[in-house]
Enzyme design. Structure first.
Site, PDB file in Angstrom:
ATOM      1  N   LYS A 108      43.056  33.961  39.063  1.00  0.00           N
ATOM      2  CA  LYS A 108      42.677  33.984  40.465  1.00  0.00           C
ATOM      3  C   LYS A 108      42.969  32.612  41.047  1.00  0.00           C
ATOM      4  O   LYS A 108      42.710  31.585  40.389  1.00  0.00           O
ATOM      5  CB  LYS A 108      41.185  34.328  40.590  1.00  0.00           C
ATOM      6  CG  LYS A 108      40.711  34.497  42.039  1.00  0.00           C
ATOM      7  CD  LYS A 108      39.250  34.965  42.111  1.00  0.00           C
ATOM      8  CE  LYS A 108      38.800  35.157  43.558  1.00  0.00           C
ATOM      9  NZ  LYS A 108      37.406  35.619  43.670  1.00  0.00           N
TER      10      LYS A 108
ATOM     11  N   SER B 112      36.331  39.658  46.637  1.00  0.00           N
ATOM     12  CA  SER B 112      37.431  38.774  46.960  1.00  0.00           C
ATOM     13  C   SER B 112      38.538  38.740  45.902  1.00  0.00           C
ATOM     14  O   SER B 112      39.651  38.334  46.210  1.00  0.00           O
ATOM     15  CB  SER B 112      36.905  37.349  47.153  1.00  0.00           C
ATOM     16  OG  SER B 112      36.392  36.829  45.929  1.00  0.00           O
TER      17      SER B 112
ATOM     18  N   SER C 282      32.444  40.030  43.879  1.00  0.00           N
ATOM     19  CA  SER C 282      33.893  39.818  43.965  1.00  0.00           C
ATOM     20  C   SER C 282      34.703  40.163  42.716  1.00  0.00           C
ATOM     21  O   SER C 282      35.927  40.230  42.782  1.00  0.00           O
ATOM     22  CB  SER C 282      34.185  38.370  44.365  1.00  0.00           C
ATOM     23  OG  SER C 282      33.945  38.195  45.738  1.00  0.00           O
TER      24      SER C 282
END
Lengths: 483, 476
Positions: free
Chosen positions: A75, A150, A174
């Site tokens: 990420k 997210s 997330s």
């Protein structure tokens, strides 16, 4: 090759069925073919091939780990030395981190190959990946739908087989919500289990990194590398890391499952409720007992979360001031102009909204009414979980009230968007570990089962997930066009 | 109308740790800009603070020394404001739960002891420096100082004059150096203070509106700044105006204070507990360790000097003004075995005089306690006279030789052999019949002439007592 588990790939690498370079090239080819999904922000081809070559050398010399030579992706919230680290924001569009996050350092030591950096909501603020400066990410199950957020880019990379496994971070859901919406396995560890050093902070008391993979078995291998005390993170916990793989097959007979009644309220889509009930009945077949429990303060979780997370982010994001790194506006007239325009031009509207909310909540005269009250609610919510988990071993319910919604559908209604995390947020407030496990489909879109455990019981969660994945094949489903 | 001044001080003492409060970067002063700022000090995305344990120990030490409540549990908080030399956009400080609670310190004014309350002392990180010169209208940022540990010591508004404020500040300065938690270097900014100053009609209970004078870095300026501010406030009120609550800057060149910002313009710092740091818990083990390591404090030491060495109060104050000086004195007393008064005279008059002249402190003294003791021994056993001793002292200062070596080499030994002295005196009497006549006719003053001649003939080495005695006998 792209449908194999980490364990199988590790075997293949060792029996020289294929090399890490070949494996990496296969993934690179797939990534290039599916750029339209927009799940990668940065694509580190050259570096990936170099580490794959190195991994091949290591594999022949014998000093390896299960992840040696396995292509994974990160990420874009984790700082990676000499590689652009954007956090999904224009603010960091040109930021090349001068150091590695502890998690990245650990994957490097394990010999994993990094394919690139994954798309995400700007500074991890969002539930649909639409707040990213780099644009929305498409859900491979239905490309006009969001992947969740997210960690949307992370979930899509795994779901579309564009990385073997990936990392995500979870502040209010997330990891779990995009895992649920994309049909993959995601684990948010206990707060303090994984180091936050080098993980760009959104809300420090809630942020936690964790693995996102196709199966619990793969997630266990990733978590093994990620977990552990880090002296650079004072909030990481100095507690032994168990072996997450050895207990995966333990019997779960007699497991006491609690179903919090607040998870099955009117906001929940009926089909999803049915899917969760079916999953729970599968557990009954495996010998589990089921009981209703209550988390009476659940309804306060969202407001409390948005006060605490916003308050923390309002301070955490102050360092992005155009002075030392990141975006700086052109020709500032003076210091104030530098601040106002640099921040005004480089932060997106959701980030600004949360900074404003947090600043307001911490202001003189409002602090007690908002911040202090929210902290009290946080305590009450943690106590609710403590009570429930004293009656049962584990809690189960839905991860998300809906399946993947359409791109653009909720962008104009922040409150509606915030409700997407209604079942996940309370877990972060309590600091507990939780997973999302693929449990079926509603109108061809994946549904995740939410499993919440007690502090530091990641091994048990993985065991429970793995047992389910042994008798179901939801986690093996691949979206059309990505088989 | 008669006015009363009310003063409270906020003193920032830089803690003498090797590394910063939340990072491993060095705190050494005077390096090239930005060479002592690591990723954490720069506030790079993703970095986290880790508390330096030494800082906690030092704060606890201070707390115990002022008999304060040391909090078993204290919390770091973020103080939010934007400034280019504040890398994170917030300063990590302590707000609601400081590490040191209420304590006190006694100051002495004109022989009277006054107790000054300490409200609290808390830990925080320093900011960097903005450099406005040399950048052609731009501002340079040096982050070497960012993250340097500070102990902010906040007093009660207990002081009633600039002199009292200075006495309190000196006392804190002396204490932190005694405890070895701060080097006290004011030029380098290791010890600085803000003064809250207000005035009220004498006899009035309520405090007047205060002004905060920022960042004053010398004792002299504290006194001047307070006095000039008090004058300004009184003039203002007597002229029909009112004092407003504001922050003011003292300009030492113009000897005036001027407004920086009013209360309305003041920042709302939006303090909240820093989620990156755990609360600081002070264990009983740490308490015990610190208690055991606590040195004898200045006040106690002074009382002991008065009692043990029969020193007067003033001399004891001087001798205990720093731990090093007190140690030096005691070590001279011990290794010379001389009378305490002789030791203190030589230290407070001769040694401190020479040190002041050379503008160095006791740690840098070219004469160590051992060599000074060597000199005092020879004074006490009459090997040399006080006058000769001064000569030996100068040589001690400039060389590494011992007093005995100097006395031997230069032949400075006092002549105590009465035969030798007698020969010399006889000669003087024979050579100066006129003076003998005068003396015998009653001019007592002429006696000094004979002593002078005797000392001159022996280059000062004759034992003065012996000379006196013998002359008196011979001139009967």
């Amino acid at each position: 090759m792209h449908n194999k588990t980490i364990t199988d790939l590790a075997k293949g690498l060792r029996s020289q069925e294929f090399s890490s370079v070949e494996l990496t090239q296969a993934y690179l080819k797939r990534i290039k073919k599916h750029t339209d999904l927009n799940c990668y922000i940065t694509f580190t081809e050259e570096q990936a091939l170099k580490s794959a070559q190195q991994a091949d050398k290591q594999l022949s010399s014998g000093k390896t780990s299960l992840l040696t030579g396995i292509p994974i992706a990160q990420k874009d919230i984790f700082c990676t030395q000499d590689v652009k680290t954007t956090c999904g924001s224009k603010m960091l569009d040109t930021f090349i981190a001068p150091y590695n996050a502890t998690v990245i350092e650990k994957f490097n030591l394990a010999g994993a190959v990094m394919l690139g950096k994954l798309n995400m909501d700007e500074f991890a603020m969002g539930s649909s990946n639409e707040t990213s400066f780099y644009g929305a990410v498409k859900n491979p199950w239905q490309t006009d739908s969001v992947p969740g957020g997210s960690s949307g880019g992370s979930a899509v990379a795994v779901s579309a087989r564009l990385a073997v496994a990936v990392t995500g971070t979870d502040t209010g859901g997330s990891i779990r919500q995009p895992a649920s919406l994309c049909g993959i396995t995601g684990l948010k560890p206990t707060y303090g289990r994984v180091s936050r050093y080098g993980m760009i902070a959104f809300a420090s008391s809630l942020d936690q990194g964790g693995p996102m993979a196709r199966s619990a078995e793969d997630a266990a291998i990733l978590l093994q590398t990620m977990a552990g005390f880090d002296e650079k993170d004072s909030t990481s916990v100095d507690k032994d890391v168990p072996d997450y793989s050895t207990g995966l097959n333990n019997s779960i007979e007699g497991l006491k499952i609690g179903l919090p009644k607040e998870f099955f309220n009117e906001g929940l889509n009926n089909d999803i409720a049915n899917t969760i009930e079916t999953a729970v009945s599968e557990y009954k077949k495996l010998g589990a007992e089921v009981k209703e429990v209550s988390l009476p303060n659940m309804k306060l979780a969202i407001p409390a979360y948005y006060v605490i997370a916003s308050a923390e982010c309002s301070a955490n994001l102050s360092r992005f001031d155009g002075v030392r790194f990141g975006y700086r506006c052109d020709n500032p007239a003076d210091l104030n102009d530098l601040y106002i325009r640099s921040r005004g031009e480089a932060f997106g509207s959701e980030v600004k909204r949360r900074i404003l909310m947090g600043t307001y909540a911490l202001s003189a005269g409002y602090y007690d009414a908002y911040y202090i009250k929210a902290q009290k609610i946080r305590r009450l919510i943690a106590d609710d979980f403590k009570q429930a988990l004293s009656e049962v071993d584990i809690l189960m319910g839905p991860v998300s009230p809906t399946t993947a919604f359409g791109i653009g559908e909720k962008t104009n209604d922040p409150i509606e968007m915030y409700l997407a995390d209604i079942y996940t947020i309370a877990v972060n407030l309590a600091g507990l570990p939780a997973m999302s496990i693929p449990a079926g489909f509603v109108e061809n879109k994946p549904v995740g089962l939410h499993v919440i455990g007690n502090y530091f019981t990641e091994d048990k969660l993985l065991n429970i997930a793995h047992k389910y994945q042994q008798v179901t094949n939801w986690h093996l489903q691949t979206p059309k066009g990505f088989e | 109308m008669e006015w009363e001044t009310v003063i409270g001080l906020e003193i920032h003492a830089q803690l003498a740790t090797k590394s910063k409060i939340f990072s491993a970067a060095s705190t050494a002063y005077g390096s090239e800009p930005n060479t002592q700022a690591c990723a954490v000090d720069l506030g790079l995305p993703g970095v986290l603070p880790v508390l330096n344990e030494e800082v906690v120990r030092m704060a606890v030490k201070f707390g115990m020394a002022i008999e304060a409540e040391v909090a078993p549990y204290s919390v770091f908080a973020r103080k939010n404001y934007f400034y280019p030399d504040l890398p994170k956009g917030y300063q990590i400080s302590q707000m609601e739960l400081p590490i040191v609670g209420t304590g006190h310190l006694d100051i002495e004014m004109d022989g009277k002891v006054k107790r000054i309350g300490v409200t609290r002392a808390h830990l925080e990180e320093d900011a960097g420096k903005s450099l406005h010169e040399d950048f052609h209208g731009l501002t340079g940022i040096d982050l070497n100082r960012a993250g340097t540990p500070l102990l902010e010591i906040v007093s009660e508004p207990d002081m009633r004059s600039a002199k009292e404020a200075v006495a309190y500040m000196r006392k804190i300065h002396e204490l932190v150096r005694y405890l070895e938690i701060c080097d006290g270097n004011m030029q380098e900014g290791s010890f600085r203070c803000d003064a809250n100053v207000s005035v009220r009609p004498k006899g009035q209970q309520e405090y007047g509106t205060r002004a905060e004078l920022k960042n004053i870095n010398s004792f002299k300026f504290v006194e001047k700044a307070i006095n000039i501010e008090v004058e300004r406030q009184i003039d203002l009120i007597e002229g029909g105006g009112t004092v407003i609550q504001e922050t003011r800057l003292y300009d030492s060149d113009k000897n005036e204070t001027r407004s920086m910002r009013s209360k309305e313009e003041a920042n709302d710092y939006r303090y909240f507990p820093d989620p990156d740091l755990l609360p600081v818990e002070i264990s009983n083990t740490l308490r015990a360790e610190v208690t055991a390591s606590l040195p004898e404090l200045p006040t106690a030491k002074k009382q002991r000097f008065i009692k043990q060495y029969k020193q007067d109060s003033e001399t004891s104050t001087t001798l205990t003004s720093s731990r090093q000086l007190a140690d030096f004195y005691e070590s001279v007393v011990e290794s010379s075995g001389c009378e305490a008064k002789l030791c203190s005279n030589w230290i407070t008059v001769n040694l401190l005089g020479a040190l002041n002249k050379a503008d160095i402190d006791i740690n840098q003294s070219p004469i160590d306690s051992e060599r000074l003791a060597g000199l005092l021994k020879r004074i006490e056993d009459n090997t040399i006279s006080g006058k000769i001793a001064k000569q030996v002292f100068d040589t001690l200062w400039d060389s590494t030789a011992t007093a005995d070596e100097i006395i031997e080499e230069k032949g400075l030994k006092q002549i105590t052999d009465s035969g030798a002295i007698e020969t010399i005196i006889d000669k003087i009497i024979v050579d100066n019949p006129q003076q003998v006549e005068q003396y015998l006719s009653g001019k007592d003053k002429v006696f000094g002439f004979f002593v002078g001649q005797a000392m001159k003939a022996t280059q000062g080495k004759a034992n003065p007592a012996e000379v006196n005695k013998m002359l008196k006998d011979k001139l009967k």
